[in-house]
Design an enzyme around this catalytic site. Structure first.
Site, PDB file in Angstrom:
ATOM      1  N   CYS A   1      40.130 -45.526 -46.059  1.00 44.25           N
ATOM      2  CA  CYS A   1      41.022 -44.371 -45.874  1.00 44.25           C
ATOM      3  C   CYS A   1      42.481 -44.747 -46.155  1.00 44.25           C
ATOM      4  CB  CYS A   1      40.957 -43.844 -44.444  1.00 44.25           C
ATOM      5  SG  CYS A   1      39.327 -43.789 -43.725  1.00 44.25           S
ATOM      6  N   ASP A   2      42.917 -45.911 -45.684  1.00 45.59           N
ATOM      7  CA  ASP A   2      44.352 -46.205 -45.651  1.00 45.59           C
ATOM      8  C   ASP A   2      44.806 -47.343 -46.556  1.00 45.59           C
ATOM      9  OD1 ASP A   2      44.644 -44.234 -43.710  1.00 45.59           O
ATOM     10  OD2 ASP A   2      44.190 -45.622 -42.096  1.00 45.59           O
TER      11      ASP A   2
ATOM     12  N   CYS B   1      40.429 -48.141 -40.758  1.00 47.02           N
ATOM     13  CA  CYS B   1      39.638 -47.736 -41.921  1.00 47.02           C
ATOM     14  C   CYS B   1      40.326 -48.166 -43.215  1.00 47.02           C
ATOM     15  CB  CYS B   1      39.431 -46.220 -41.910  1.00 47.02           C
ATOM     16  SG  CYS B   1      38.558 -45.613 -43.361  1.00 47.02           S
TER      17      CYS B   1
END
Ligand code: NAP
Length: 307
Positions: free
Chosen positions: A136-137, A133
């Site tokens: 997200c990261d 992701c």
């Protein structure tokens, strides 16, 4: 126990649109979502191809707006995982770990989940440099060098997003041709931070407490080399989230739910929409279209049910 008209399983684009149409038709509508609403789109940085948003919209915002819109008309959203569905006489019992609900119809909209590479080191280093992701990261990889595995739309779109953080990004692809749409290919190929490693697969991911190295294998000449990297982002496609309905409705050879005449499954009263469906084109706009259609078909089915 009160019997609802429709239970929708899955809160991505398909499920939330089905919920919007069903609740606006004044049908009592429950939607079960095990994580957060929006499905895969909630994890996408920007959506540029949903009509009506020429300036683009973030995946997070469009998911939140769809959720709000479905709730506004009366959809009850329950954050629980459905464990089983049991057909009864003209109804279904839907069980979660905590409770059981009866419904006259069901819409399956569980979508699909990302695939893993299944190579040594991947599991152990997930969250320690291995990610699925970018939204997200991505921010953890500021000024770092990373690789993206895959050659499809997800790999290109998420790779482009990751160049906001990473100084160098290498796309590792198992062929010498990308699968991604021309517009994304062109953007990635023009981006000075992105380079391509063709005909290559990741054989092993290595690192002590975090990712430090990958073993790359050229599949044309079988040579293996070490490649230093701080992160591995994997975008190699998806598999259907259909284990819940295995043995209940007909699935295709890849595990996607088969539909007949238009979004009806092999079981009367159960419909399917979006990426879970065999033959779906896997775009947000079509998932939403299918959600609408499944709700209208379910409505017609309910009208014909003996009271
Ligand atoms: P995809 O189109 O199935 O592409 C997966 C990529 O990963 C392919 O390039 C494939 O290689 C490669 N791959 C598969 N298994 C692999 C393995 N074990 N090891 C190494 N490489 C592997 O998946 P996706 O990119 O996630 O896209 C899924 C769907 O969503 C598509 O229909 C796509 O169009 C859509 N989507 C659209 C957008 C957009 O419209 N902006 C954005 C994201 C996704 P091969 O090419 O050799 O098969």
């Amino acid at each position: 126990m009160a019997v609802s008209d429709i239970i929708i399983i899955g809160g991505g684009g398909a499920g939330l649109t089905a919920a919007l149409y069903a609740s606006r038709a004044k049908l009592s509508t429950l939607l079960f979502e095990k994580l957060t609403p929006g499905g895969q789109i909630a994890l996408t940085d920007i959506v540029e191809n949903y009509p009506g948003f020429p300036e683009a919209i973030t995946g997070g915002e469009i998911s939140q707006r769809m959720e709000e819109q479905a709730k506004k008309y009366g959809t009850q959203l329950l954050y629980e995982e459905v464990k089983s569905i049991h057909p009864k006489n003209n109804s279904f019992e839907v069980r979660t770990s905590n409770q059981s609900h009866e419904t006259k119809s069901v819409i399956l909209a569980m979508g699909a989940s990302f695939r893993t590479l299944a190579v040594p080191g991947e599991k152990e280093l997930t969250g320690k440099g291995v990610s699925y992701c970018a939204t997200c990261d991505g921010a953890f990889f500021k000024e770092k060098e990373i690789i993206v595995v895959g050659g499809g739309d997800s790999a290109m779109q998420e790779g482009l997003f990751l160049t906001r953080f990473a100084t160098k990004l290498s796309v590792v692809h198992r062929r010498d041709k990308l699968r991604a749409s021309p517009i994304l290919q062109e953007r990635a190929q023009k981006n000075p931070r992105i380079n391509f490693i063709w005909d290559t697969v990741v054989e092993k991911i290595e690192g002590d407490k975090k990712v430090q190295n990958v073993k790359l294998k050229n599949i044309k000449n079988n040579s293996v080399r070490d490649f230093r990297t701080d992160g591995v982002f994997v975008f190699v496609g998806h598999d259907p989230n259909s284990s819940l309905v295995k043995g209940l409705v007909e699935l295709d050879e890849k595990g996607y739910v088969k539909t007949f005449n238009t979004l009806k499954t092999s079981v009367r009263g159960i419909f399917a929409a979006g990426e879970i469906r065999s033959g779906a084109v896997k775009q947000l706009v079509s998932a939403c279209g299918e959600g609408c259609e499944a709700a209208l078909e379910a409505q017609a089915y309910l009208e014909d049910l003996p009271s």
